[in-house]
Design an enzyme around this catalytic site. Structure first.
Site, PDB file in Angstrom:
ATOM      1  N   TYR A 245       0.861  -1.187   0.000  1.00  0.00           N
ATOM      2  CA  TYR A 245       0.000   0.000   0.000  1.00  0.00           C
ATOM      3  C   TYR A 245       0.898   1.238   0.000  1.00  0.00           C
ATOM      4  CZ  TYR A 245       0.888  -0.614   5.036  1.00  0.00           C
ATOM      5  OH  TYR A 245       1.484  -0.815   6.249  1.00  0.00           O
ATOM      6  N   HIS A 293       6.267  -0.723   1.530  1.00  0.00           N
ATOM      7  CA  HIS A 293       6.244   0.397   0.577  1.00  0.00           C
ATOM      8  C   HIS A 293       7.322   0.256  -0.494  1.00  0.00           C
ATOM      9  CE1 HIS A 293       3.514   2.105   3.325  1.00  0.00           C
ATOM     10  NE2 HIS A 293       4.387   2.460   4.228  1.00  0.00           N
TER      11      HIS A 293
END
Ligand code: C5P
Length: 317
Positions: A245, A293
């Site tokens: 995400y 990430h």
């Protein structure tokens, strides 16, 4: 006499010509004023549609902040959000939303774009590349200064400034804020929404997957909640589903493209020696790039926005 007539005719034609040019010009200005593309800055974010790559990514209609009215989630967003939480939740999302907006402002924020607005945003990430940058005054000169998570300013003013109009957090990264700072909650799970309620009521939530603050200092009327639709939009459209995400910083960067007319970005990416660290902490954080990430992918998109003149990126080195 003949000469006089032809000069008069010529002047008449010239006059009519000038009037036509003026009318066309005025109508053109009127057209620009009527479109959503105008703002009072030299260059306007919302008017950046001429670039196909940008136009493909920038979706003005995606809801930015949660309200009662826009709280219903698209089934795909619901699925994505549940996956993020590790599966379906037994919690009743609608009931949580109802309680949220009995406590916090239920407004449509930042729908004020127009020809008279020139709002500047400084999005300040936490990268170690801010160290020694002397960007403090420049950052503080923006209308909005958006910071993330625990990022301190005290003791770092020279490099990062002292003004904070918005601070994006989640329960595990929450800190106290002064009364003029907006808390922007980034809800990764329903429990995050419940935590926000608990902070202002019972204060009974002290743990999520780790220990969290049961209370923080923040003005109730300054609370905002990032919309899960917006989070999915950043992940799927801007980041093309890279990483698990988007980072809080990258979400705030895209958020600022939608609420500001001019955006300047500070403190993103690795430091000069390739280290993914924080300006307030020398440790290396692998999750910023190779964990949940994709810091380098986010950085490349940020760089592309800079190259296309949509934002200005300040690298610190
Ligand atoms: O680490 P943290 O999430 O608190 O940092 C805030 C944001 O700053 C990150 O979400 C990321 O977008 C950005 N950041 C970065 N490079 C770093 C550190 C942080 O781009 N070295």
């Amino acid at each position: 006499m003949t000469l006089c007539t032809s000069i008069t005719g010529y002047l008449q034609e010239l006059f009519v010509g000038i009037i036509i040019i003026c009318l066309v010009g005025l109508s053109h200005i009127q057209l620009n004023l009527d479109s959503e593309e105008m703002c009072a800055c030299i260059q306007c974010m919302a008017g950046s549609k001429e670039d196909p790559w940008f136009a493909e990514h920038y979706k003005n209609r995606v809801p930015k902040l949660l309200s009662r009215q826009n709280s219903e989630l698209h089934p795909n967003t619901s699925k994505w959000w549940q996956r993020l939480q590790g599966g379906p939740s037994k919690k009743n999302y609608s009931a949580v939303v109802e309680t949220l907006f009995s406590l916090f402002p239920d407004e449509e924020h930042y729908s004020d774009a127009g020809p008279h607005r020139c709002r500047t945003c400084a999005v300040v990430g936490n990268s170690g590349n801010l160290e020694g940058s002397h960007y403090g005054h420049l950052i503080d000169a923006h209308d909005f200064v958006i910071r993330m998570n625990k990022a301190p300013t005290a003791g770092f003013e020279k490099d990062v400034g002292s003004k904070t109009t918005h601070r994006a957090i989640y329960p595990e990264s929450a800190v106290d804020m002064d009364n003029s700072t907006h808390l922007v909650l980034v809800p990764f799970k329903i429990l995050d929404l419940e935590w926000l309620i608990s902070v202002f009521t019972t204060k009974h939530i002290t743990r999520t997957y780790t220990v969290v603050k049961s209370t923080i200092q923040v003005a109730k009327d300054k609370v905002m909640i990032l919309h899960p639709e917006f989070m999915r939009y950043v992940y799927e459209i801007w980041l093309q589903k890279q990483g698990k995400y988007p980072s809080t910083g990258f979400m705030m960067l895209v958020f600022s493209l939608h609420i500001c007319d001019q955006v300047n970005v500070f403190g993103f990416g690795a430091s000069k020696d390739g280290n993914w660290n924080h300006y307030f902490d020398k440790r290396y954080y692998h999750f910023l790039n190779t964990g949940v990430h994709r810091g380098s992918a986010e950085y490349n998109i940020t760089l592309k926005l800079h190259q296309k003149n949509k934002i200005q990126m300040y690298k610190g080195w």
